[in-house]
Motif scaffolding. Structure first.
Motif, mmCIF file in Angstrom:
data_model
loop_
_atom_site.group_PDB
_atom_site.id
_atom_site.type_symbol
_atom_site.label_atom_id
_atom_site.label_comp_id
_atom_site.label_asym_id
_atom_site.label_seq_id
_atom_site.Cartn_x
_atom_site.Cartn_y
_atom_site.Cartn_z
ATOM 1 N N ALA A 151 0.826 -1.208 0.000
ATOM 2 C CA ALA A 151 0.000 0.000 0.000
ATOM 3 C C ALA A 151 0.859 1.256 0.000
ATOM 4 C CB ALA A 151 -0.922 -0.008 1.222
ATOM 5 N N ALA A 152 1.933 1.240 0.802
ATOM 6 C CA ALA A 152 2.837 2.395 0.838
ATOM 7 C C ALA A 152 3.538 2.582 -0.503
ATOM 8 C CB ALA A 152 3.869 2.218 1.953
ATOM 9 N N SER A 153 3.921 1.477 -1.135
ATOM 10 C CA SER A 153 4.579 1.564 -2.442
ATOM 11 C C SER A 153 3.632 2.095 -3.505
ATOM 12 C CB SER A 153 5.113 0.183 -2.849
ATOM 13 O OG SER A 153 6.029 -0.311 -1.903
ATOM 14 N N ALA A 154 2.366 1.646 -3.464
ATOM 15 C CA ALA A 154 1.380 2.137 -4.426
ATOM 16 C C ALA A 154 1.150 3.630 -4.247
ATOM 17 C CB ALA A 154 0.067 1.368 -4.258
ATOM 18 N N TRP A 155 1.044 4.054 -2.981
ATOM 19 C CA TRP A 155 0.873 5.491 -2.713
ATOM 20 C C TRP A 155 2.087 6.274 -3.207
ATOM 21 C CZ3 TRP A 155 3.870 8.786 0.245
ATOM 22 C CH2 TRP A 155 3.332 10.057 0.454
ATOM 23 N N PHE A 156 3.279 5.734 -2.997
ATOM 24 C CA PHE A 156 4.503 6.398 -3.442
ATOM 25 C C PHE A 156 4.535 6.501 -4.957
ATOM 26 C CE2 PHE A 156 9.127 6.239 -4.438
ATOM 27 C CZ PHE A 156 9.492 7.434 -3.835
ATOM 28 N N LEU A 157 4.100 5.444 -5.650
ATOM 29 C CA LEU A 157 4.086 5.452 -7.115
ATOM 30 C C LEU A 157 3.090 6.476 -7.637
ATOM 31 C CD1 LEU A 157 5.206 4.047 -9.651
ATOM 32 C CD2 LEU A 157 3.308 2.438 -9.506
ATOM 33 N N GLU A 191 0.149 4.822 -20.405
ATOM 34 C CA GLU A 191 1.412 4.786 -19.680
ATOM 35 C C GLU A 191 1.178 4.529 -18.198
ATOM 36 O OE1 GLU A 191 3.646 8.285 -20.387
ATOM 37 O OE2 GLU A 191 3.884 7.928 -22.541
ATOM 38 N N ILE A 192 0.146 5.171 -17.637
ATOM 39 C CA ILE A 192 -0.155 4.993 -16.216
ATOM 40 C C ILE A 192 -0.560 3.538 -15.942
ATOM 41 C CG2 ILE A 192 -1.718 5.657 -14.355
ATOM 42 C CD1 ILE A 192 -1.845 8.430 -15.576
ATOM 43 N N ARG A 193 -1.422 2.994 -16.803
ATOM 44 C CA ARG A 193 -1.841 1.597 -16.623
ATOM 45 C C ARG A 193 -0.656 0.651 -16.748
ATOM 46 N NH1 ARG A 193 -6.819 3.185 -19.225
ATOM 47 N NH2 ARG A 193 -5.859 2.865 -21.259
ATOM 48 N N SER A 194 0.259 0.951 -17.683
ATOM 49 C CA SER A 194 1.438 0.103 -17.864
ATOM 50 C C SER A 194 2.312 0.112 -16.614
ATOM 51 C CB SER A 194 2.239 0.581 -19.074
ATOM 52 O OG SER A 194 3.411 -0.187 -19.226
ATOM 53 N N GLU A 195 2.510 1.300 -16.021
ATOM 54 C CA GLU A 195 3.312 1.407 -14.808
ATOM 55 C C GLU A 195 2.682 0.622 -13.665
ATOM 56 O OE1 GLU A 195 3.824 5.494 -13.949
ATOM 57 O OE2 GLU A 195 5.128 5.892 -15.663
ATOM 58 N N PHE A 196 1.361 0.740 -13.508
ATOM 59 C CA PHE A 196 0.686 0.032 -12.423
ATOM 60 C C PHE A 196 0.660 -1.474 -12.673
ATOM 61 C CE2 PHE A 196 -0.941 4.166 -11.100
ATOM 62 C CZ PHE A 196 -0.902 4.024 -9.710
ATOM 63 N N SER A 197 0.539 -1.887 -13.930
ATOM 64 C CA SER A 197 0.548 -3.317 -14.244
ATOM 65 C C SER A 197 1.901 -3.925 -13.899
ATOM 66 C CB SER A 197 0.242 -3.532 -15.733
ATOM 67 O OG SER A 197 -1.049 -3.070 -16.049
ATOM 68 N N ILE A 227 2.852 -8.972 -6.696
ATOM 69 C CA ILE A 227 2.256 -10.304 -6.498
ATOM 70 C C ILE A 227 3.348 -11.360 -6.393
ATOM 71 C CG2 ILE A 227 0.870 -12.098 -7.601
ATOM 72 C CD1 ILE A 227 -0.942 -9.901 -8.671
ATOM 73 N N ASN A 228 4.379 -11.241 -7.231
ATOM 74 C CA ASN A 228 5.494 -12.199 -7.162
ATOM 75 C C ASN A 228 6.201 -12.127 -5.812
ATOM 76 O OD1 ASN A 228 5.066 -13.158 -9.760
ATOM 77 N ND2 ASN A 228 6.424 -11.646 -10.690
ATOM 78 N N ILE A 229 6.383 -10.912 -5.315
ATOM 79 C CA ILE A 229 7.029 -10.741 -4.002
ATOM 80 C C ILE A 229 6.159 -11.340 -2.903
ATOM 81 C CG2 ILE A 229 7.741 -9.028 -2.289
ATOM 82 C CD1 ILE A 229 8.605 -7.251 -4.624
ATOM 83 N N PHE A 248 4.036 -2.775 -11.696
ATOM 84 C CA PHE A 248 4.145 -2.784 -10.234
ATOM 85 C C PHE A 248 3.322 -3.921 -9.637
ATOM 86 C CE2 PHE A 248 2.011 -1.548 -6.274
ATOM 87 C CZ PHE A 248 3.100 -1.483 -5.425
ATOM 88 N N LEU A 249 2.100 -4.141 -10.153
ATOM 89 C CA LEU A 249 1.219 -5.166 -9.614
ATOM 90 C C LEU A 249 1.803 -6.560 -9.806
ATOM 91 C CD1 LEU A 249 -1.501 -5.609 -8.234
ATOM 92 C CD2 LEU A 249 -2.544 -5.804 -10.499
ATOM 93 N N VAL A 250 2.349 -6.827 -10.998
ATOM 94 C CA VAL A 250 2.949 -8.143 -11.261
ATOM 95 C C VAL A 250 4.132 -8.382 -10.334
ATOM 96 C CG1 VAL A 250 4.223 -9.502 -12.962
ATOM 97 C CG2 VAL A 250 2.163 -8.269 -13.651
#
Length: 241
Positions: free
Chosen positions: A29-35, A175-181, A188-190, A183-185
């Motif tokens: 959540a903190a990483s998503a907010w930072f992004l 571009e925004i969706r690509s960045e979030f995709s 999830i792996n982590i 990050f999300l992948v």
């Protein structure tokens, strides 16, 4: 006693896995907010620089044309000028008079169809007119579409206020969706990796923690009244010892 010990062991495992899961979700959540914050700051920086560039070109063009104030009958001239600037800077440009009324736009249809008011945004007008700011950037909305909007005052060579330039900035959603995709992948792996590690550690640590209890249970089960019972051999001077 076996059921109680199994429950205790299971609680240790669940607690460890839960702590890791909550920690990972909090970090995510903190990483998503930072992004999101980085993306917002980047977009604000882009529109800020672009608005000043448009302002400089507009002031130069009006100065060269000998225009020091916006009078009636200049709508066609201003529309052509805004359209040229819009093609150069790849952005829509709106021009308002000192009272906040629309004079011209590089995309007039959104005003003609009533999607946007022909009056300047109230907050932007208050910040530029009353608080004398040189630039104001905030978020505006057209229907369900939210976007950044920058306002700057335009002045003639005598530093007299001619009006206000407005640049709506629609960030590239792909571009925004690509960045979030991406990050999300990665996130999830982590999560999956950490959960596997947490489960293995929980099994190992819970077994290690409950080993003394298992030893006590086994020795107590052999205790008999009236007979010589052997002491539990525990070498460490800790709570169990």
């Amino acid at each position: 006693s076996r059921m109680l010990m199994l429950n205790f062991k299971r609680r240790v495992q669940v607690a460890m896995i839960g702590i890791v899961s909550v920690s990972v979700l909090a970090i995510g959540a903190a990483s998503a907010w930072f992004l999101i914050s980085i993306s917002e700051n980047k977009n604000r920086s882009i529109i800020s620089e672009k608005s000043y560039s448009v302002l400089a070109e507009m002031e130069f063009s009006l100065d060269m044309a000998g225009v020091f104030s916006f009078d009636e009958g200049m709508e066609l001239f201003l529309s052509d000028l805004l359209l040229k600037q819009a093609n150069i800077f790849f952005t829509d440009i709106n021009l308002y008079n000192p009272d906040g009324r629309l004079l011209a736009s590089s995309r007039p249809k959104i005003f003609e169809e009533g999607l946007v008011s022909e009056r300047m945004n109230t907050l932007a007008f208050a910040n530029l007119r009353n608080q004398k700011k040189n630039q104001y950037i905030h978020r505006e909305r057209i229907g369900g579409l939210e976007y950044l909007s920058a306002y700057v005052p335009i002045r003639n060579p005598y530093q007299e206020l001619m009006g206000y330039i407005n640049l709506p900035y629609f960030a590239k959603q792909d571009e925004i969706r690509s960045e979030f995709s991406y990050f999300l992948v990665a996130f999830i792996n982590i999560i999956l990796l950490l959960l596997v590690v947490a489960i293995v550690l929980a099994i190992f640590i819970s077994s290690f923690v409950t080993q003394p209890l298992q030893l006590i249970r086994e020795n107590l089960s052999r205790v008999q009244l009236g007979k010589l019972n052997q002491k539990i051999d525990w070498p460490r001077d800790d709570e169990i010892g």
